[in-house]
Design a protein around this motif. Structure first.
Motif, mmCIF file in Angstrom:
data_model
loop_
_atom_site.group_PDB
_atom_site.id
_atom_site.type_symbol
_atom_site.label_atom_id
_atom_site.label_comp_id
_atom_site.label_asym_id
_atom_site.label_seq_id
_atom_site.Cartn_x
_atom_site.Cartn_y
_atom_site.Cartn_z
ATOM 1 N N LEU A 204 -39.010 49.933 6.547
ATOM 2 C CA LEU A 204 -38.011 50.983 6.676
ATOM 3 C C LEU A 204 -36.939 50.616 7.703
ATOM 4 C CD1 LEU A 204 -37.374 53.799 5.570
ATOM 5 C CD2 LEU A 204 -38.610 54.742 7.504
ATOM 6 N N LEU A 205 -37.342 49.938 8.762
ATOM 7 C CA LEU A 205 -36.379 49.480 9.759
ATOM 8 C C LEU A 205 -35.999 48.014 9.567
ATOM 9 C CD1 LEU A 205 -37.780 51.121 13.015
ATOM 10 C CD2 LEU A 205 -35.723 51.748 11.775
ATOM 11 N N ALA A 206 -36.921 47.207 9.053
ATOM 12 C CA ALA A 206 -36.664 45.763 8.941
ATOM 13 C C ALA A 206 -35.569 45.441 7.927
ATOM 14 C CB ALA A 206 -37.936 45.018 8.587
ATOM 15 N N VAL A 207 -35.501 46.196 6.840
ATOM 16 C CA VAL A 207 -34.493 45.893 5.811
ATOM 17 C C VAL A 207 -33.072 46.098 6.330
ATOM 18 C CG1 VAL A 207 -33.595 46.586 3.562
ATOM 19 C CG2 VAL A 207 -36.043 46.220 3.864
ATOM 20 N N PRO A 208 -32.719 47.263 6.903
ATOM 21 C CA PRO A 208 -31.345 47.390 7.402
ATOM 22 C C PRO A 208 -31.038 46.459 8.573
ATOM 23 C CG PRO A 208 -32.580 49.419 7.811
ATOM 24 C CD PRO A 208 -33.444 48.523 6.991
ATOM 25 N N VAL A 209 -32.005 46.263 9.466
ATOM 26 C CA VAL A 209 -31.774 45.351 10.591
ATOM 27 C C VAL A 209 -31.632 43.922 10.073
ATOM 28 C CG1 VAL A 209 -32.754 44.389 12.714
ATOM 29 C CG2 VAL A 209 -32.870 46.839 12.298
ATOM 30 N N GLY A 210 -32.413 43.561 9.055
ATOM 31 C CA GLY A 210 -32.285 42.240 8.450
ATOM 32 C C GLY A 210 -30.921 42.025 7.818
ATOM 33 N N LEU A 211 -30.412 43.050 7.152
ATOM 34 C CA LEU A 211 -29.069 42.948 6.553
ATOM 35 C C LEU A 211 -28.007 42.771 7.630
ATOM 36 C CD1 LEU A 211 -29.311 45.651 3.751
ATOM 37 C CD2 LEU A 211 -29.208 43.174 3.454
ATOM 38 N N VAL A 212 -28.120 43.527 8.708
ATOM 39 C CA VAL A 212 -27.166 43.395 9.814
ATOM 40 C C VAL A 212 -27.238 41.984 10.398
ATOM 41 C CG1 VAL A 212 -26.688 44.151 12.183
ATOM 42 C CG2 VAL A 212 -27.112 45.832 10.396
ATOM 43 N N THR A 213 -28.442 41.470 10.554
ATOM 44 C CA THR A 213 -28.633 40.131 11.113
ATOM 45 C C THR A 213 -27.999 39.071 10.220
ATOM 46 O OG1 THR A 213 -30.697 40.856 12.143
ATOM 47 C CG2 THR A 213 -30.351 38.486 11.956
ATOM 48 N N VAL A 214 -28.255 39.158 8.933
ATOM 49 C CA VAL A 214 -27.693 38.173 7.990
ATOM 50 C C VAL A 214 -26.170 38.216 8.007
ATOM 51 C CG1 VAL A 214 -27.463 37.614 5.543
ATOM 52 C CG2 VAL A 214 -29.714 38.049 6.513
ATOM 53 N N GLY B 137 -15.517 35.142 16.025
ATOM 54 C CA GLY B 137 -16.813 34.553 15.674
ATOM 55 C C GLY B 137 -17.786 34.677 16.829
ATOM 56 N N GLY B 138 -17.291 34.489 18.045
ATOM 57 C CA GLY B 138 -18.125 34.678 19.230
ATOM 58 C C GLY B 138 -18.568 36.119 19.378
ATOM 59 N N TYR B 139 -17.686 37.031 19.032
ATOM 60 C CA TYR B 139 -18.041 38.457 19.042
ATOM 61 C C TYR B 139 -19.169 38.731 18.049
ATOM 62 C CZ TYR B 139 -17.532 43.431 17.961
ATOM 63 O OH TYR B 139 -17.765 44.749 17.724
ATOM 64 N N ARG B 140 -19.119 38.054 16.916
ATOM 65 C CA ARG B 140 -20.194 38.214 15.920
ATOM 66 C C ARG B 140 -21.518 37.670 16.455
ATOM 67 N NH1 ARG B 140 -17.975 39.520 10.691
ATOM 68 N NH2 ARG B 140 -20.134 39.680 10.034
ATOM 69 N N VAL B 141 -21.457 36.609 17.260
ATOM 70 C CA VAL B 141 -22.672 36.080 17.886
ATOM 71 C C VAL B 141 -23.279 37.132 18.817
ATOM 72 C CG1 VAL B 141 -23.565 34.345 19.510
ATOM 73 C CG2 VAL B 141 -21.989 33.665 17.696
ATOM 74 N N VAL B 142 -22.410 37.873 19.520
ATOM 75 C CA VAL B 142 -22.879 38.928 20.422
ATOM 76 C C VAL B 142 -23.703 39.964 19.654
ATOM 77 C CG1 VAL B 142 -22.093 40.852 21.881
ATOM 78 C CG2 VAL B 142 -21.040 38.597 22.098
ATOM 79 N N TRP B 143 -23.353 40.242 18.404
ATOM 80 C CA TRP B 143 -24.135 41.165 17.572
ATOM 81 C C TRP B 143 -25.328 40.466 16.932
ATOM 82 C CZ3 TRP B 143 -24.196 46.261 17.308
ATOM 83 C CH2 TRP B 143 -23.095 46.962 17.773
ATOM 84 N N ALA B 144 -25.184 39.203 16.598
ATOM 85 C CA ALA B 144 -26.248 38.485 15.887
ATOM 86 C C ALA B 144 -27.482 38.267 16.761
ATOM 87 C CB ALA B 144 -25.725 37.136 15.381
ATOM 88 N N VAL B 145 -27.299 37.982 18.023
ATOM 89 C CA VAL B 145 -28.437 37.688 18.902
ATOM 90 C C VAL B 145 -29.357 38.900 19.062
ATOM 91 C CG1 VAL B 145 -29.081 37.061 21.262
ATOM 92 C CG2 VAL B 145 -27.331 35.749 20.058
ATOM 93 N N PRO B 146 -28.839 40.077 19.448
ATOM 94 C CA PRO B 146 -29.765 41.217 19.548
ATOM 95 C C PRO B 146 -30.321 41.649 18.195
ATOM 96 C CG PRO B 146 -27.539 41.911 20.111
ATOM 97 C CD PRO B 146 -27.507 40.426 19.927
ATOM 98 N N ALA B 147 -29.533 41.504 17.144
ATOM 99 C CA ALA B 147 -30.030 41.867 15.810
ATOM 100 C C ALA B 147 -31.204 40.975 15.430
ATOM 101 C CB ALA B 147 -28.912 41.749 14.774
ATOM 102 N N ALA B 148 -31.092 39.692 15.697
ATOM 103 C CA ALA B 148 -32.186 38.769 15.393
ATOM 104 C C ALA B 148 -33.408 39.063 16.260
ATOM 105 C CB ALA B 148 -31.725 37.327 15.585
ATOM 106 N N ALA B 149 -33.174 39.427 17.511
ATOM 107 C CA ALA B 149 -34.299 39.756 18.402
ATOM 108 C C ALA B 149 -35.029 41.005 17.921
ATOM 109 C CB ALA B 149 -33.794 39.947 19.830
ATOM 110 N N VAL B 150 -34.272 42.030 17.537
ATOM 111 C CA VAL B 150 -34.892 43.265 17.032
ATOM 112 C C VAL B 150 -35.636 42.977 15.736
ATOM 113 C CG1 VAL B 150 -34.411 45.559 16.100
ATOM 114 C CG2 VAL B 150 -33.266 44.810 18.175
ATOM 115 N N LEU B 151 -35.035 42.202 14.851
ATOM 116 C CA LEU B 151 -35.691 41.863 13.587
ATOM 117 C C LEU B 151 -36.988 41.095 13.836
ATOM 118 C CD1 LEU B 151 -35.608 41.921 10.501
ATOM 119 C CD2 LEU B 151 -34.313 39.781 10.590
ATOM 120 N N THR B 152 -36.963 40.163 14.765
ATOM 121 C CA THR B 152 -38.168 39.387 15.081
ATOM 122 C C THR B 152 -39.286 40.293 15.578
ATOM 123 O OG1 THR B 152 -36.815 37.464 15.611
ATOM 124 C CG2 THR B 152 -39.050 37.475 16.467
ATOM 125 N N THR B 153 -38.955 41.237 16.456
ATOM 126 C CA THR B 153 -39.997 42.142 16.946
ATOM 127 C C THR B 153 -40.517 43.053 15.847
ATOM 128 O OG1 THR B 153 -38.413 43.791 17.733
ATOM 129 C CG2 THR B 153 -39.137 42.132 19.312
#
Length: 104
Positions: free
Chosen positions: A48-58, A82-98
């Motif tokens: 329920l949470l992994a799918v939307p967070v996964g989409l944001v991460t991708v 692109g660097g701004y997108r990295v700022v969003w990608a890092v926490p998104a990937a961390a949340v998805l991993t957890t």
């Protein structure tokens, strides 16, 4: 690079609407991250949470790689965004991993 004259193609308020839509999307993503941190989130099924967070991460990772890669290879600009997108990608990937490591 965006030519200054290209801004004349937009009517009054059209750019502001796009900026508010982007801010709204960012707020929704941030709420997903905060929801994950709440004890209530443990009761939700993982997907329920992994799918939307996964989409944001991708989307964030793809955008970051594409924009930075294009800027480096073609010298056309866009590395800052692109660097701004990295700022969003890092926490998104961390949340998805957890989320994915959490036991069902």
């Amino acid at each position: 690079m965006v030519a200054v004259a290209s801004h004349a193609d937009h009517g009054p308020g059209e750019v502001a609407v796009a900026q508010w839509a982007g801010a709204g999307a960012g707020a929704v993503v941030l709420e997903l991250f905060v929801l994950r941190a709440l004890p209530l989130a443990v009761r939700f099924p993982k997907c329920l949470l992994a799918v939307p967070v996964g989409l944001v991460t991708v989307v964030a990772v793809t955008g970051a790689v594409g924009m930075i890669g294009r800027a480096v290879l073609t010298a056309s600009g866009g590395a800052l965004f692109g660097g701004y997108r990295v700022v969003w990608a890092v926490p998104a990937a961390a949340v998805l991993t957890t989320l994915l490591r959490r036991r069902s």
